[in-house]
Enzyme design. Structure first.
Site, PDB file in Angstrom:
ATOM      1  N   THR A  82       0.825  -1.211   0.000  1.00 28.24           N
ATOM      2  CA  THR A  82       0.000   0.000   0.000  1.00 28.24           C
ATOM      3  C   THR A  82       0.855   1.255   0.000  1.00 28.24           C
ATOM      4  O   THR A  82       2.000   1.248   0.464  1.00 28.24           O
ATOM      5  CB  THR A  82      -0.905   0.009   1.251  1.00 28.24           C
ATOM      6  OG1 THR A  82      -1.571   1.269   1.376  1.00 28.24           O
ATOM      7  CG2 THR A  82      -0.087  -0.206   2.523  1.00 28.24           C
ATOM      8  N   ASP A  83       0.276   2.354  -0.488  1.00 26.44           N
ATOM      9  CA  ASP A  83       0.970   3.641  -0.428  1.00 26.44           C
ATOM     10  C   ASP A  83       1.068   4.181   0.989  1.00 26.44           C
ATOM     11  O   ASP A  83       1.858   5.082   1.267  1.00 26.44           O
ATOM     12  CB  ASP A  83       0.293   4.667  -1.345  1.00 26.44           C
ATOM     13  CG  ASP A  83      -1.178   4.904  -1.037  1.00 26.44           C
ATOM     14  OD1 ASP A  83      -1.718   4.297  -0.087  1.00 26.44           O
ATOM     15  OD2 ASP A  83      -1.817   5.692  -1.769  1.00 26.44           O
ATOM     16  N   GLU A  84       0.304   3.617   1.914  1.00 28.95           N
ATOM     17  CA  GLU A  84       0.314   4.124   3.286  1.00 28.95           C
ATOM     18  C   GLU A  84       1.653   3.902   3.987  1.00 28.95           C
ATOM     19  O   GLU A  84       1.931   4.542   5.002  1.00 28.95           O
ATOM     20  CB  GLU A  84      -0.832   3.512   4.092  1.00 28.95           C
ATOM     21  CG  GLU A  84      -2.198   3.906   3.551  1.00 28.95           C
ATOM     22  CD  GLU A  84      -3.324   3.614   4.520  1.00 28.95           C
ATOM     23  OE1 GLU A  84      -3.126   3.775   5.741  1.00 28.95           O
ATOM     24  OE2 GLU A  84      -4.412   3.245   4.049  1.00 28.95           O
TER      25      GLU A  84
ATOM     26  N   TYR B 203      -1.494  -0.197  11.092  1.00 32.66           N
ATOM     27  CA  TYR B 203      -1.671  -0.903   9.826  1.00 32.66           C
ATOM     28  C   TYR B 203      -0.506  -0.627   8.884  1.00 32.66           C
ATOM     29  O   TYR B 203       0.119  -1.549   8.343  1.00 32.66           O
ATOM     30  CB  TYR B 203      -2.982  -0.491   9.164  1.00 32.66           C
ATOM     31  CG  TYR B 203      -3.020  -0.786   7.678  1.00 32.66           C
ATOM     32  CD1 TYR B 203      -2.877  -2.095   7.211  1.00 32.66           C
ATOM     33  CD2 TYR B 203      -3.180   0.234   6.742  1.00 32.66           C
ATOM     34  CE1 TYR B 203      -2.898  -2.370   5.850  1.00 32.66           C
ATOM     35  CE2 TYR B 203      -3.198  -0.037   5.386  1.00 32.66           C
ATOM     36  CZ  TYR B 203      -3.060  -1.342   4.943  1.00 32.66           C
ATOM     37  OH  TYR B 203      -3.064  -1.617   3.600  1.00 32.66           O
TER      38      TYR B 203
ATOM     39  N   LYS C  73       2.427  -3.208   7.378  1.00 34.41           N
ATOM     40  CA  LYS C  73       2.659  -3.434   5.948  1.00 34.41           C
ATOM     41  C   LYS C  73       4.091  -3.066   5.566  1.00 34.41           C
ATOM     42  O   LYS C  73       4.728  -3.754   4.759  1.00 34.41           O
ATOM     43  CB  LYS C  73       1.662  -2.651   5.103  1.00 34.41           C
ATOM     44  CG  LYS C  73       0.251  -3.204   5.121  1.00 34.41           C
ATOM     45  CD  LYS C  73       0.178  -4.625   4.574  1.00 34.41           C
ATOM     46  CE  LYS C  73       0.416  -4.683   3.078  1.00 34.41           C
ATOM     47  NZ  LYS C  73       0.253  -6.068   2.544  1.00 34.41           N
TER      48      LYS C  73
END
Length: 373
Positions: free
Chosen positions: A147-149, A173, A177
């Site tokens: 994810t870009d997060e 989260y 990741k």
């Protein structure tokens, strides 16, 4: 699905693959699109937690090319059995806990799935890969979907995230990741595992679990419930239609350079409140309220969540330049398709929003669940 889609030749088109998290939102779309185009066996592995719904794969129930297995990527014995029995030539790892609000309430669950279980999957894969014939080793790929997060938050005028950005996760989260991304990288550099990593922007489309922003707003609007928007609604995300994401993953799996990261974005930076307004306006046209009022009247602002990143944006020039992938859907076309799908599939929505999901909402959000974006 895109009726004008023309499948491209793929190096794995007739070979078995293992897809983890296959009953989740993106995983289910990926499996359905893969088997639309290709003939090789797909082994689907999913733990079927709150966001995993086997009904998303119901159209494959009698398809001999699809084998669904209810299980955990952290179950090394099961994963090893699947690998040695079916001999997949690729593993596409979608399996993850992905809802930010849940990670704030229960961070340990995210560490267990996204870090510990992913490590177990990598270790099972390493042993399997080490015993493959050399010809198969040259074909095999482990593709990790992230994810870009993991990159943190962007200032309003900052350049979009590129693959060289430092990881600066701001939620449990995102941290989990980022940790899994580092493990994947380590298994490549330490053990020679042929890995690929993709970091995508916010996905939307069919089969998305309705605690995420777009499906939550659609389902709440139709149910006459409040449309909860965090803070001032000015948080910005880049939106990617799920079918475009699946096409990008197929391209990376086929043509991506081993060990590389590819960012996948939709070129759609949009404020959360503008997303909600767009959905309300579409529903006003296609399913107007009997009262004559607008769905915008249901919008409710709620206190912002802790550590809410202000802006994400993806620089996808690497995948566009190296692999020739570009998104095919505009946000206008993709969101129209998404609204129509939810209107046409209320049975699916009712099924996934019953039972454990409703109890979780009651326990954690007595005033109503807030949208994750």
């Amino acid at each position: 699905m895109n009726a004008t889609h023309a499948p491209l030749p793929h190096s794995l088109s007739n070979k078995p693959i293992l897809v983890t998290g296959s009953a989740g939102f993106i995983g289910a779309n990926f499996v359905l699109e893969w088997l639309r185009d290709y003939q090789g066996l797909v082994i689907s592995l999913d733990k079927l937690t709150y966001a995993g719904n086997k009904a998303s794969l119901a159209s494959l129930d009698n398809d001999p090319r699809h084998l669904f297995v209810h299980g955990d990527i952290g179950d090394g014995e099961l994963v090893t059995q699947l690998l040695t029995t079916h001999k997949p030539m690729a593993i596409i790892n979608f399996a993850a806990e992905s809802h930010v609000d849940r990670s704030i309430h229960s961070p340990a669950d995210f560490i267990q799935t996204n870090v510990v279980a992913t490590l177990s999957l990598l270790e099972s894969t390493r042993v399997y890969f080490s015993n493959l014939p050399e010809a198969d080793k040259s074909v095999f790929r482990f593709l990790h979907v992230s994810t870009d997060e993991v990159y943190g938050s962007l200032a309003p005028d900052a350049p979009a995230f590129s693959e060289t950005n430092q990881t600066l996760p701001n939620s449990p989260y995102a941290a989990s990741k980022a940790a899994s991304d580092h493990l994947v990288r380590a298994y490549h550099h330490t053990y020679g595992l042929p890995v690929l990593t993709t970091n995508c922007s916010n996905n939307y489309g069919p089969y998305q679990f309705p605690e995420k922003l777009i499906p939550l707003m659609i389902t709440n609007a139709l149910a006459g419930k409040p449309l909860p928007v965090y803070g001032d609604g000015q948080n910005i995300r880049d939106w990617l239609y799920v079918s475009d994401h699946c096409a990008a993953i197929r391209r990376v799996l086929d043509k991506g350079r081993i060990g590389e990261i590819y960012n996948i974005g939709g070129r759609n930076e949009i404020k959360n409140i503008d997303i909600v307004h767009t959905l309300c306006d579409i529903l006003d046209k296609v399913k107007p309220l009997a009262t004559g009022r607008t769905y915008r009247d249901q919008i409710t602002y709620v206190p912002d969540r802790p550590g809410h990143d202000r802006r994400y944006a993806i620089d996808a020039r690497k995948i566009e330049g190296e692999l020739g992938w570009t998104p095919q859907e505009t946000f206008a076309s993709g969101i129209e398709k998404t609204v129509r799908w939810y209107l046409d599939n209320q049975g699916w929505v009712d099924n996934v929003t019953s039972g454990a999901y409703r109890q979780w909402v009651k326990t954690n959000y007595e005033s109503g669940i807030r949208a994750s974006a």
